[in-house]
Design an enzyme around this catalytic site. Structure first.
Site, short mmCIF file in Angstrom:
data_model
loop_
_atom_site.label_atom_id
_atom_site.label_comp_id
_atom_site.label_asym_id
_atom_site.label_seq_id
_atom_site.Cartn_x
_atom_site.Cartn_y
_atom_site.Cartn_z
N GLU A 116 0.83 -1.26 -0.10
CA GLU A 116 -0.02 -0.06 0.00
C GLU A 116 0.76 1.26 -0.04
O GLU A 116 1.98 1.24 0.61
CB GLU A 116 -0.93 -0.26 1.30
CG GLU A 116 -2.11 -0.87 0.85
CD GLU A 116 -2.87 -1.19 2.02
OE1 GLU A 116 -4.13 -1.82 1.75
OE2 GLU A 116 -2.75 -0.88 3.25
N CYS A 129 3.73 8.28 0.87
CA CYS A 129 4.40 7.49 1.80
C CYS A 129 4.70 6.10 1.25
O CYS A 129 3.72 5.62 0.58
CB CYS A 129 3.43 7.14 2.99
SG CYS A 129 3.84 6.25 4.20
N CYS A 136 6.98 -7.09 7.73
CA CYS A 136 8.15 -6.55 8.59
C CYS A 136 8.46 -7.79 9.52
O CYS A 136 7.72 -8.38 9.84
CB CYS A 136 7.86 -5.48 9.29
SG CYS A 136 9.13 -4.51 10.09
N CYS A 140 7.05 -4.83 16.50
CA CYS A 140 6.58 -3.40 17.41
C CYS A 140 4.99 -3.76 17.77
O CYS A 140 4.28 -4.18 16.86
CB CYS A 140 6.78 -2.20 16.56
SG CYS A 140 8.44 -2.01 15.98
N CYS A 143 2.21 -1.85 16.13
CA CYS A 143 2.02 -1.79 14.65
C CYS A 143 1.38 -2.89 13.94
O CYS A 143 1.77 -4.06 14.36
CB CYS A 143 3.49 -1.53 14.27
SG CYS A 143 3.56 -1.30 12.33
N CYS A 370 -0.76 5.86 9.79
CA CYS A 370 0.34 5.16 9.99
C CYS A 370 -0.16 3.69 10.87
O CYS A 370 -0.96 3.79 11.66
CB CYS A 370 1.02 5.84 11.17
SG CYS A 370 1.50 7.57 10.53
N1 SAH Z 1 9.80 0.62 10.03
C1 SAH Z 1 9.87 1.88 10.16
C2 SAH Z 1 8.78 2.73 9.09
C3 SAH Z 1 7.45 2.53 8.94
S1 SAH Z 1 6.43 2.78 10.44
C4 SAH Z 1 9.87 2.31 11.39
O1 SAH Z 1 9.44 1.71 12.42
O2 SAH Z 1 10.37 3.78 11.77
C5 SAH Z 1 6.25 4.61 10.23
C6 SAH Z 1 5.67 5.17 11.63
O3 SAH Z 1 4.51 4.92 12.04
C7 SAH Z 1 6.55 4.60 12.68
O4 SAH Z 1 7.16 5.64 13.59
C8 SAH Z 1 5.73 3.82 13.21
O5 SAH Z 1 6.34 3.73 14.69
C9 SAH Z 1 4.46 4.45 13.13
N2 SAH Z 1 3.09 3.48 13.69
C10 SAH Z 1 3.20 2.27 13.42
N3 SAH Z 1 1.91 1.69 13.76
C11 SAH Z 1 1.25 2.95 14.53
C12 SAH Z 1 0.19 3.13 14.80
N4 SAH Z 1 -0.64 1.72 14.76
N5 SAH Z 1 -0.39 4.22 15.30
C13 SAH Z 1 0.56 5.14 15.02
N6 SAH Z 1 1.67 5.19 14.57
C14 SAH Z 1 2.10 3.82 13.86
FE1 SF4 Z 2 8.12 -2.91 11.51
FE2 SF4 Z 2 6.05 -1.52 12.19
FE3 SF4 Z 2 8.03 -1.84 13.90
FE4 SF4 Z 2 8.23 -0.17 11.74
S1 SF4 Z 2 6.93 0.01 13.54
S2 SF4 Z 2 9.75 -1.53 12.57
S3 SF4 Z 2 6.87 -1.27 10.18
S4 SF4 Z 2 6.87 -3.54 13.07
#
Ligand code: SAH
Ligand code: SF4
Length: 394
Positions: A116, A129, A136, A140, A143, A370
């Site tokens: 996406e 974006c 991944c 996290c 996420c 995000c």
């Molecule tokens: N993997 C990379 C880039 C992708 S995530 C990283 O982790 O930085 C892009 C941003 O969105 C990151 O700061 C991530 O922590 C945030 N993010 C992920 N899931 C989210 C959620 N459910 N609500 C708000 N931000 C989120």
């Molecule tokens: Fe991977 Fe989501 Fe963590 Fe970014 S925030 S490193 S996309 S698991």
């Protein structure tokens, strides 16, 4: 909820040859790789430099997809190119437009995988974006992408191809007779904040960004590209030296105890180690400041004490703190902090002298915010699977 932590950099196959007829896709080749490919296809070495320039400009400056349209090349040479190469982008399978103008594309890449891509229009800019991996490997806990297994790294062509496909949809390639830069740009900024950890796919991300920055093509300044990492410390210095873009870091917590839970890569490179790498970044990359992303999770990381600790931790680093109200997804183990809490947190940071914008969730009605990426697709897939099970066609 994270369980074991698979902090590994999987070795993944990268499909460069396309299945049909074995022709090579030129999109995503760096200039030296393009030169090699043209020579291997019969271009005399003496002409190679000029041919690279011509083909490059057609592909990246004019958005041409058909060798026959490359009118400054001889007909026989165009036929030769058609025989060996294709100019292919990820296929846009669907597009949703949010009430706020945000566009979410579903793009299909080789192997039938889907990523996406989100376009966010703002008054003075338009940000795309893009994704660097399908899924991944990191987990996290807040996420949604992290709950999906890594399928594979994207190729450089698939990464820069997301930008090109979005430019197609926005109608942004210059028209014949129009000089580059005559119209204000709809797509002016790139953030590597979609699916995946870009620094676990370093070489492809670097090559794709070098193509996007090339002055005789898409021509985006390195200051308009922001790479977001969860904190892959050994690759941060390389990012400064080999890409030189702006850096964002998914910080999200002010103690190792909490960060270990939210961003499990912290168990490998903790807050102190990460901050050391970040301190060195601005000088190495000659960029002004680092963006600290901080997701606001109710009663987890959102206290006044957290805000004060955050300010202390980053002292001396030129920084902006981007507060992200948590975007919920089905089954998520967290809640978004109350608005008044987010504002109080922002206020402490602001008073300490840092910009502390609160990221307004965009495109929520189409699940484009995000950390929500892929969920709608997953849901659709699930219902297809359920239908198949019910009807016995699966
Ligand atoms: N993997 C990379 C880039 C992708 S995530 C990283 O982790 O930085 C892009 C941003 O969105 C990151 O700061 C991530 O922590 C945030 N993010 C992920 N899931 C989210 C959620 N459910 N609500 C708000 N931000 C989120
Ligand atoms: Fe991977 Fe989501 Fe963590 Fe970014 S925030 S490193 S996309 S698991």
């Amino acid at each position: 909820m994270t369980g074991t932590v698979p902090i590994t950099q999987d070795v993944l196959t990268i499909p460069r040859k396309l299945p049909e007829g074995g022709r090579t896709n030129l999109v995503g080749l760096t200039r030296p790789q393009l030169r090699e490919a043209l020579i291997a296809a019969g271009t005399p070495e003496k002409q190679a430099k000029m041919r690279v320039n011509q083909v490059w400009q057609w592909i990246y400056q004019w958005g041409v997809r058909d060798f026959d349209a490359m009118t400054n090349l001889a007909k026989t040479y165009r036929a030769q190119l058609t025989e060996h190469f294709v100019i292919e982008l990820p296929e846009v399978v669907s597009k949703q437009v949010s009430l706020d103008g945000t566009r979410k594309y579903l793009m299909r890449i080789a192997g039938g995988h889907e990523v996406e891509v989100v376009y966010i229009p703002e008054e003075d800019r338009g940000t795309l974006c893009i994704s660097s991996q399908v899924g991944c490997t990191l987990t996290c806990s807040f996420c949604h992408t992290g709950t999906q297994k890594l399928v594979r790294n994207l190729t450089a062509g698939e990464i820069v191809g997301q930008i090109m496909a979005a430019r197609d949809d926005l109608g942004e390639w210059p028209k014949p007779g129009e000089g580059a830069g005559e119209r204000p740009r709809l797509l002016s900024n790139i953030v590597l904040m979609g699916m995946g950890e870009p620094l676990y796919n370093f070489d492809n991300v670097r090559d794709a960004m070098q193509i996007a920055m090339d002055g005789e093509g898409i021509s985006l300044s390195r200051r308009r590209i922001t790479l977001s990492t969860s904190g892959v410390v050994p690759e941060i210095g390389k990012t400064a030296e080999e890409i030189g873009c702006m850096l964002a870091v998914s910080f999200h917590a002010t103690t190792d105890e909490v960060r270990d839970k939210l961003v499990p890569i912290n168990k490998k490179w903790n807050i102190a180690t990460l901050l050391d790498a970040l301190r060195a970044y601005p000088k190495l990359s000659n960029s002004e400041r680092i963006t600290f992303e901080y997701v606001m999770l109710k009663d987890v990381n959102d206290s006044d004490e957290d805000a004060r600790r955050l300010v202390k931790l980053i002292a001396g680093i030129p920084a902006k703190i981007n507060l992200i109200p948590f975007n919920e997804w089905p089954g998520a183990p967290y809640e978004r902090s109350d608005w008044s809490r987010i504002e109080a947190f922002a206020d402490i940071i602001y008073k300490a002298g840092y910009a502390s914008p609160i990221r307004t969730p965009r495109g929520e009605d189409i699940m484009a915010a995000c950390g929500q990426l892929k969920s709608a697709t997953e849901r659709a897939r699930k219902s297809r699977a359920q239908i198949a099970a019910e009807t016995g066609t699966g």
